[in-house]
Scaffold this active site. Structure first.
Site, PDB file in Angstrom:
ATOM      1  N   ASP A   9       0.870  -1.174   0.000  1.00 47.33           N
ATOM      2  CA  ASP A   9       0.000   0.000   0.000  1.00 47.33           C
ATOM      3  C   ASP A   9       0.913   1.232   0.000  1.00 47.33           C
ATOM      4  OD1 ASP A   9      -2.230   1.759   0.593  1.00 47.33           O
ATOM      5  OD2 ASP A   9      -1.472   1.789   2.657  1.00 47.33           O
ATOM      6  N   ASP A  11      -0.195   5.188   0.868  1.00 46.21           N
ATOM      7  CA  ASP A  11      -0.440   6.209   1.897  1.00 46.21           C
ATOM      8  C   ASP A  11      -0.595   5.570   3.271  1.00 46.21           C
ATOM      9  OD1 ASP A  11      -0.578   8.586   0.167  1.00 46.21           O
ATOM     10  OD2 ASP A  11      -2.235   7.475  -0.728  1.00 46.21           O
TER      11      ASP A  11
END
Ligand code: XBP
Ligand code: MG
Length: 236
Positions: A9, A11
């Site tokens: 991922d 953020d």
């Protein structure tokens, strides 16, 4: 099954991008458009429950400025606000406003040294991923990631599993051969929904969230040993 790829991922996982990056850029685009919206850090932590910047803007307007949604061309206006926000965000990131979370660089270096494949599965806009990787890991680094799944390539954003399924299909690997790295409840649900084992380094409102099925929950990736991770993954 042997671990073949790591899927990150962006953020909250690679870097704490939200408060000093995305939030600031959203507010700048609102001010430039003559809107009196101002997302303070507390409010923004709540708004993060809605993934995707355009979706987040619409959600905020539903709660705080429904008149905005009643106006003409609202979808286009949201798109324009969001495009301006992306411009500002990528500028902030290029200027060094956000740093990688501890241990991220080391883990990526270990993976590259051992020939493990790398990919990204994120809700954020593709230009933001390139900006962050380039600013933190160097100009070559976007090329280290064989597949980058980002933004609107799938219509249903996290917590839907679609972005992970999109990435897995392009890697040509089954979920059991991969490990996902996430920071949030929505991201965790997306990865688990696609059948992946997950290492969680929580952030934001999810610092105290329970992730009962996680392979590991760690404060950050400092000192993470890839051999140990591969071993845990094999045994899971
Ligand atoms: C985080 C998100 C994104 C960012 C803002 O995605 O939900 O919406 O907050 O970026 P992830 P955009 O944790 O999956 O990386 O404005 O480009 O959507
Ligand atoms: Mg995240």
């Amino acid at each position: 099954m042997t671990l073949r790829a790591l899927i990150f991922d962006v953020d909250g996982t690679l870097a704490d991008t939200e408060n000093d990056g995305h939030r600031v850029a959203f507010n700048q685009s609102f001010a430039d458009a003559g809107l009196d919206w101002d997302w303070d850090p507390e409010l923004y932590l709540d708004l993060l429950a809605v993934t995707g910047g355009k979706e987040r803007i619409r959600h905020y307007a539903e709660l705080h400025d429904p008149g905005f949604l009643a106006g003409p061309g609202v979808t286009e206006r949201i798109k324009a606000l969001h495009a301006a926000k992306t411009e500002t965000y990528t500028r902030l990131v290029a200027a060094g406003r956000v740093r990688l979370r501890p241990g991220v660089r080391g883990l990526i270096e270990q993976a590259r040294a051992t020939g493990l494949r790398l990919a990204i599965a994120t809700t954020t806009t593709p230009a933001n991923v390139t900006a962050l990787l380039t600013a933190t890991l160097g100009t070559d680094s976007p090329g280290w990631f064989e597949v980058i799944g980002a933004g609107d390539v799938v219509p249903a954003k996290k917590p839907a599993p679609d972005i992970y399924e999109w990435v897995l299909a392009r890697l040509g690997l089954p979920a059991v051969a991969c490990l996902a790295f996430e920071d949030s409840r929505a991201g965790y649900a997306a990865a688990r929904g696609a059948g992946l084992r997950v290492v969680v380094t929580p952030s934001g409102r999810d610092l105290d969230t329970a992730f009962p099925d996680a392979l590991l929950v760690l404060p950050d990736l400092t000192g993470t040993d890839l051999d140990d991770l591969s071993e845990r993954h094999r045994g899971a």
